[in-house]
Scaffold this motif. Structure first.
Motif, PDB file in Angstrom:
ATOM      1  N   ALA A 224      10.819 -12.792   8.604  1.00 16.91           N
ATOM      2  CA  ALA A 224       9.739 -13.753   8.787  1.00 16.91           C
ATOM      3  C   ALA A 224      10.137 -15.143   8.285  1.00 16.91           C
ATOM      4  N   LYS A 225      10.845 -15.175   7.157  1.00 14.09           N
ATOM      5  CA  LYS A 225      11.265 -16.464   6.602  1.00 14.09           C
ATOM      6  C   LYS A 225      12.274 -17.151   7.509  1.00 14.09           C
ATOM      7  N   ASP A 226      13.310 -16.430   7.934  1.00 14.74           N
ATOM      8  CA  ASP A 226      14.364 -17.032   8.745  1.00 14.74           C
ATOM      9  C   ASP A 226      13.908 -17.346  10.166  1.00 14.74           C
ATOM     10  N   PHE A 227      12.935 -16.607  10.686  1.00 16.00           N
ATOM     11  CA  PHE A 227      12.416 -16.882  12.021  1.00 16.00           C
ATOM     12  C   PHE A 227      11.365 -17.983  12.009  1.00 16.00           C
ATOM     13  N   GLY A 228      11.029 -18.471  10.809  1.00 14.44           N
ATOM     14  CA  GLY A 228      10.087 -19.586  10.705  1.00 14.44           C
ATOM     15  C   GLY A 228       8.635 -19.201  10.886  1.00 14.44           C
ATOM     16  N   LEU A 286      12.964  -9.062  19.381  1.00 12.37           N
ATOM     17  CA  LEU A 286      14.064  -9.997  19.184  1.00 12.37           C
ATOM     18  C   LEU A 286      13.935 -11.209  20.103  1.00 12.37           C
ATOM     19  N   LEU A 287      13.607 -10.976  21.364  1.00 10.94           N
ATOM     20  CA  LEU A 287      13.528 -12.063  22.329  1.00 10.94           C
ATOM     21  C   LEU A 287      12.375 -13.022  22.038  1.00 10.94           C
ATOM     22  N   ASN A 288      11.372 -12.565  21.305  1.00 12.77           N
ATOM     23  CA  ASN A 288      10.197 -13.399  21.016  1.00 12.77           C
ATOM     24  C   ASN A 288      10.044 -13.663  19.520  1.00 12.77           C
ATOM     25  N   ARG A 289      11.152 -13.662  18.786  1.00 14.25           N
ATOM     26  CA  ARG A 289      11.099 -13.683  17.329  1.00 14.25           C
ATOM     27  C   ARG A 289      10.528 -14.966  16.746  1.00 14.25           C
ATOM     28  N   GLY A 290      10.604 -16.080  17.460  1.00 13.49           N
ATOM     29  CA  GLY A 290      10.119 -17.345  16.914  1.00 13.49           C
ATOM     30  C   GLY A 290       8.651 -17.605  17.155  1.00 13.49           C
TER      31      GLY A 290
END
Length: 396
Positions: A224-228, A286-290
């Protein structure tokens, strides 16, 4: 089961404050989580034997006390080594004796619907943390993680101890289904079971699926942190605790759902369906992680495809090797969860540290999911059919 679920399932909420408090890397801290699962699983054959020998009430009561003590003592430690011993080792022993004891008894209490029955009690372990995720997060923010561990440790221990007093062995006429009574199945103990290729294939498949799920579960906070999206607001709530709450709910509901399905269409067919579903869900995640909304929703979908391993494998094992030694036998299979813990959390953390990429971790998880789905239908199903045919011929 609900009372002992938080040590595993709210771990992601504790990683950031603990990393800062102890001044260690994430991969070092994750050893605590690995120890929790290792001691929860690697002692399970011995614990299962004790439960089969002395009954559930005494052993489960002991597990309740140890689980509560693990959080209470962890709240007072000041170095990482003692965190390993309290939260990891002590917590693993306590939660392990309760988990294997309850699952082992369910396959005996409800022989006609083993998949659904084990799924229901395993759902308690999966869903239990739904009730505690937001309270624990709020208390960590307001009181610090030490005070939070102390308060909830006392609560968990007391609730589990009270519940353990209601446990008893099933009546003799409840331990076999009508089909088993007609067939007079040959109950095989651990010594004989461990010599069969079917057991070791099931062990491998359980380990692969456990690894894939724990690689994702143990790193939710870091994802969650790295994906913003960690501080994003979704449906009026913070994205990370909302995702963790949804994950616990779906991770619980999947266990009786796919257990019920397996009672009707067969264990291996259900494994193919469920494990393949998780692989697809992880790919979409993965494809929608942001996207914060997609992160929350797809995390729940992904864990809906993972948690059913805790209903499918014990019911398949008892279907194959009988109910007389069910708790002890499952203790040996449950050690595969320990393998997953060794490979899961630390492997995910080290992969990220070496590559700087969470998509690499996702790729490994997706590969494991699809591989295990294929093993279920292409290898386990024919191997188990041949074993059961030989057993029937020998009994004729």
């Amino acid at each position: 089961m609900m009372a002992i679920s938080s040590p595993q399932y709210v771990w992601a909420l504790l990683t950031q404050p603990m990393t800062a408090a102890f001044g260690v890397k994430l991969s070092q801290l994750q050893i605590t989580f690995s120890l929790l699962i290792v001691f929860q699983t690697f002692l399970s054959p011995f614990q299962g034997y004790l439960i089969d020998r002395f009954g559930p009430r005494l052993l489960l009561s002991s597990g309740a006390v140890l689980t509560g003590m693990s959080w209470v003592l962890a709240s007072r430690v000041t170095d990482i080594t003692n965190l390993y011993l309290t939260y990891g080792v002590l917590g693993g022993i306590g939660t392990g004796v309760i988990y294997v004891g309850i699952v082992g008894h369910m396959v005996q209490w409800f022989p006609d619907r083993r998949g659904f029955a084990t799924g229901m009690v395993a759902a308690g372990y999966g869903i239990g943390a739904v009730l505690t995720t937001f309270p624990i997060k709020n208390d960590i923010s307001a009181l610090g993680y030490q005070r939070t561990l102390l308060q909830f440790g006392v609560l968990f221990g007391a609730v589990a101890l009270l519940a353990a007093q209601g446990m008893r062995r099933p009546p003799e006429d409840r331990v076999s289904s009508p089909l088993e009574k007609m067939a007079r199945p040959h109950d095989r103990g651990p010594a004989e079971m461990l010599r069969t290729p079917v057991f070791w294939l099931m062990f491998l498949m359980f380990a692969l699926m456990s690894t894939s799920g724990l690689m994702a579960l143990s790193q939710m906070g870091a994802f969650a942190k790295d994906f913003g999206v960690a501080n994003a607001i979704v449906f009026g709530m913070a994205a990370l605790p909302l995702a963790l709450t949804l994950d616990r709910l779906t991770n619980g509901l999947t266990r009786p759902f796919f257990g019920w399905i397996s009672d009707r269409i067969g264990r291996e067919n259900t494994m193919l369906l469920a494990f393949g579903f998780e692989g697809i869900a992880m790919t979409l995640w993965l494809l929608n992680r942001g996207n914060p909304i997609a992160f929350v929703l797809l995390s729940g979908v992904a864990f809906f495809g993972w948690g059913e391993i805790f209903s499918l494998f014990p019911s398949t094992l008892t279907d194959t090797f009988g109910k007389l030694h069910a708790t002890t036998n499952y203790g040996f299979l449950y050690m595969a969860q320990g393998i997953g813990s060794i490979l899961g959390g630390p492997l995910a953390a080290r992969l990220h540290e070496s590559t700087g990429s969470w998509p690499t971790v996702f790729a490994v998880v997706i590969t494991l999911d699809f591989t295990t789905a294929l093993l279920a239908i292409a290898a386990l199903k024919p191997m188990r059919a041949r074993l059961l045919a030989r057993l029937s011929a020998a009994q004729a």
